[in-house]
Enzyme design. Structure first.
Site, short mmCIF file in Angstrom:
data_model
loop_
_atom_site.label_atom_id
_atom_site.label_comp_id
_atom_site.label_asym_id
_atom_site.label_seq_id
_atom_site.Cartn_x
_atom_site.Cartn_y
_atom_site.Cartn_z
N SER A 1 31.92 42.08 42.66
CA SER A 1 31.64 40.96 43.26
C SER A 1 32.01 41.06 44.61
O SER A 1 32.16 40.28 45.40
CB SER A 1 32.59 39.47 42.77
OG SER A 1 32.07 39.55 41.55
N ARG A 2 32.00 42.32 45.18
CA ARG A 2 32.37 42.78 46.50
C ARG A 2 33.75 42.30 46.91
O ARG A 2 33.84 42.20 48.37
CB ARG A 2 31.17 42.23 47.49
CG ARG A 2 29.71 42.69 47.42
CD ARG A 2 29.66 44.15 47.67
NE ARG A 2 28.42 44.65 47.71
CZ ARG A 2 27.85 45.48 46.80
NH1 ARG A 2 28.54 45.64 45.61
NH2 ARG A 2 26.56 46.19 46.68
N LEU A 3 34.62 42.03 46.18
CA LEU A 3 36.00 41.71 46.52
C LEU A 3 36.77 43.02 46.53
O LEU A 3 37.68 43.16 45.63
CB LEU A 3 36.42 40.64 45.44
CG LEU A 3 35.46 39.39 45.46
CD1 LEU A 3 36.35 38.22 44.62
CD2 LEU A 3 35.41 38.70 46.91
#
Length: 215
Positions: free
Chosen positions: A192-194
């Site tokens: 999630s691009r985290l």
């Protein structure tokens, strides 16, 4: 502008690892050693390849790929032609940034700091360890200078090969640089691009301040 949707829609989900605060070493050098060793153990293609970024007198940045040849508490070492573009830029502005990208591990390491030349003795020892063709090539290539064609390199390599035989000395314009880090950053891809980003900044007392950065 090329607006090919195939390019715009290229995405990857990063799922293979994590770098929690408690997992990151207190020393950036230890963290780097662990990640580099894993890249070596996994047999990644050219795990020793790193980007070196410098800046010219006009403020124009430039990057290129070189190979790390050693590291310890003093810094990160690579070897090159001192008369090349990067050599001239580092002579004028002895600051640089390095980056390792281990795609298969979904990891990036960034390192910033001042740059110095390694000792002549260190450069001599490494040069002597190189294959003969590489030693001759260090003489043959006027790195970063325009040449008429590949034939120029071949002719110069033959010339220096005949001149020096099996024992070419180290060219005076060739040797090592060492980046002395004052900043490290370790990036681990996450879903999630985290992503995880752990940075270390050198403090006036010589200790390292570790901090998490937003992705």
């Amino acid at each position: 502008m090329n607006d090919d949707p195939k390019l715009a829609n290229l995405r990857k989900s990063y799922e293979h690892g994590s770098l929690d605060d408690h997992e990151a070493a207190d020393s950036p050098l230890k963290q780097f050693a662990a990640w580099l060793q894993e890249a070596l153990d996994r047999g990644l293609p050219e795990p020793n390849a790193m980007t070196v970024a410098t800046v010219g007198a006009d403020g124009r940045p430039s990057t290129r790929i070189v190979l790390i040849k050693g590291y310890d508490a003093r810094g990160i070492v690579w070897y090159t032609n001192y008369a090349s573009r990067k050599g001239r830029e580092l002579e004028a502005h002895p600051l640089a940034a390095l980056q390792f990208h281990w795609v298969e591990l979904e990891r990036v390491v960034r390192i910033e700091g001042r740059v110095e030349k390694v000792s002549a003795e260190e450069s001599d020892a490494y040069f002597a360890s190189r294959p003969l063709s590489h030693r001759v090539g260090a003489w043959a290539s006027p790195q970063s200078e325009p040449i008429a064609g590949r034939g120029v390199l071949v002719a110069r390599a033959a010339e220096y090969g005949l001149r020096f035989g099996l024992n070419p000395p180290r060219p005076p314009h060739w040797g090592g640089f060492r980046l002395v880090p004052d900043y490290w950053e370790f990036w681990q891809g996450r879903s999630s691009r985290l992503h995880d980003r752990i940075a270390y900044r050198l403090q006036p007392d010589g200790s390292w301040h570790k901090m998490r950065l937003a992705p």
